[in-house]
Design an enzyme around this catalytic site. Structure first.
Site, PDB file in Angstrom:
ATOM      1  N   THR A 126      56.564  42.639  42.574  1.00  0.00           N
ATOM      2  CA  THR A 126      56.221  41.250  42.602  1.00  0.00           C
ATOM      3  C   THR A 126      57.135  40.739  43.638  1.00  0.00           C
ATOM      4  OG1 THR A 126      55.226  40.916  40.563  1.00  0.00           O
ATOM      5  CG2 THR A 126      56.326  38.896  41.579  1.00  0.00           C
ATOM      6  N   CYS A 127      58.493  41.372  43.714  1.00  0.00           N
ATOM      7  CA  CYS A 127      59.654  40.810  44.541  1.00  0.00           C
ATOM      8  C   CYS A 127      59.274  41.053  46.035  1.00  0.00           C
ATOM      9  CB  CYS A 127      60.938  41.298  44.169  1.00  0.00           C
ATOM     10  SG  CYS A 127      61.329  41.116  42.543  1.00  0.00           S
TER      11      CYS A 127
END
Length: 159
Positions: A48-49
């Site tokens: 996600t980052c």
């Protein structure tokens, strides 16, 4: 205790990833006299980052700066070499990477998480904030597994 709006950022050492190599900075001095959009991720290069969080700040950097933000800072419990490589791979010159290698900043903020089940150990939670002259003006902490309130888009709406 978790930091809250109106609090001053904790005074700890962070390490700025630069082209010349790691540069130690003291948070109290680093955030002094400027308006900063800061976001924290559990780890550089994590799904996600890398797919959503960092790219959103890269994409919205000009808009954030047009609303008075002097600097955009990303932090994670990673070493400065990893943070520098992540910025080189997916970031931009508009993003400053501040490594919290020992997790002291995350701990002092009261915003840690335990990623041991995934082999990550103690990390910083996913959050974003607007900080003016070292004082937290807006703070957005994600619920575990979520990604919405710490996004660049959400932060833009708070400026």
């Amino acid at each position: 205790m978790t930091i809250k709006v109106g609090d001053t950022l904790p005074d700890v050492k962070l390490v700025k990833a630069t082209e010349e190599g790691p540069e130690a900075v003291q948070s109290s001095e680093y955030f002094k006299g400027k308006k900063v959009a800061i976001f924290s991720v559990p780890g550089a290069f994590t799904p996600t980052c890398s797919a959503r969080h960092l790219p959103g700040f890269v994409e919205k950097a000009d808009e954030l700066k047009s609303k008075g933000v002097d600097e955009i800072v990303a932090t994670a419990v990673n070493d400065p070499f990893v943070m520098g490589a992540w910025n080189k791979a997916a970031g931009s010159d508009d993003i400053t990477m501040l490594a919290d290698g020992n997790g002291e900043f995350a701990e002092a903020m009261g915003l840690t998480m335990d990623g041991s089940a995934f082999g990550l150990g103690k990390r910083g939670q996913r959050w974003s904030a607007i900080v003016e002259d070292g004082v937290v003006k807006e703070l957005n902490v994600e619920a575990p597994g979520d990604f919405s309130v710490s996004s660049a888009e959400h932060l833009l709406g708070q400026l």
